[in-house]
Enzyme design. Structure first.
Site, short mmCIF file in Angstrom:
data_model
loop_
_atom_site.label_atom_id
_atom_site.label_comp_id
_atom_site.label_asym_id
_atom_site.label_seq_id
_atom_site.Cartn_x
_atom_site.Cartn_y
_atom_site.Cartn_z
N GLY A 41 0.76 -1.25 0.08
CA GLY A 41 -0.01 0.02 -0.05
C GLY A 41 0.70 1.41 0.02
CD GLU B 242 -1.38 -1.23 -4.05
OE1 GLU B 242 -2.07 -1.87 -4.73
OE2 GLU B 242 -1.48 -1.11 -2.45
#
Length: 257
Positions: A108, A111
């Site tokens: 994450g 991301e």
């Protein structure tokens, strides 16, 4: 406003957000995402802010999602609660957002960095999508944005093996715009953000919108969109000021109008 998991500063026309969960390498917990989104809302609404920088610590930008919070999730719960969609707030920022990445940007964290408009990386930065090692796949755009940045072959390898990419490889692959010494990262990010914030704010926002449109449409439609936005900018006072300043050989004084 006081936040539990981030630190927020203002440097002239630049907003700086530091992810601040050092005990968890800035893992992206629901609380952190909520704090981040609230800070982004504040900077979006502040006419005095022209650009935002998101950074972490020397050790980690963000080492991924909060696995301790996720391990007992169920499919019905994640679907009904629409887990992860709230992370996309940064992609809806109209003002430019820079990710300043040092240390680990994994899962994450990688991301989130890719959701920003561009990435400045410290020479210590390490990027990766290791979710497959946890029995899942990327869920916040890793299979989609990484592929658009670095191409199918490298994205496929990284998502299937979970290997990390260092800063030099990330620059070669087009994931990051530049690599700078770790000690200079935040200062350089603030400097670049300051340059952007000194431009005409509506024009900078339209540049961002136009570049992003190139990923969402055909070339012909993208060119048509760019042309109409460019033509519309001749209604701005900032266009008149910018071109007059060029002719008069002086710095422009943009009024964001």
């Amino acid at each position: 406003m006081a936040y539990e998991t981030i630190l927020v500063e203002q440097h002239d026309a630049v907003g700086l957000i530091r992810l601040n969960r050092p005990e968890a390498l800035n893992a992206l917990s629901p609380t952190l995402i909520g704090d981040l989104n609230a800070a982004l809302d504040g900077f979006e609404a502040d006419r005095g802010i022209g650009c935002v920088v998101i950074t972490g610590s020397e050790k980690a930008f963000a080492a991924g999602a909060d696995i301790k919070a996720m391990k007992d999730f169920t499919y019905p719960g994640t679907y009904i609660d629409d887990y992860i969609t709230s992370w996309e707030r940064v992609t809806r920022m109209r003002k430019p957002v820079i990710a300043a990445v040092a240390g680990f940007a994994l899962g994450g964290g990688c991301e989130l960095a890719m959701m920003c408009d561009f990435i400045l990386a410290a020479d210590t930065a390490r990027f990766g999508q290791p979710e497959i090692k946890l029995g899942v796949m990327p869920g916040a755009g890793g299979t989609q944005r990484l592929t658009r940045f670095v191409g199918k072959s490298k994205a496929m390898e990284m998502c299937l093996t979970g290997r990390m990419m260092d800063a030099a490889e990330a620059e070669r692959a087009g994931l990051v715009s530049r690599v700078v010494p770790a000690a200079d990262l935040v200062a350089e990010a603030l400097k670049v953000a300051g340059v952007i914030a000194a431009m005409s704010q509506p024009v900078a926002m339209q540049v961002k919108e136009s570049v992003n449109r190139s990923y969402e449409t055909t070339l012909a439609e993208g060119i048509r969109f760019e042309r109409r936005v460019f033509q519309a900018q001749f209604a701005f006072a900032d266009q008149k000021e910018g071109m007059a300043a060029f002719v008069e050989k002086r710095p422009p004084a943009f009024k964001n109008a």
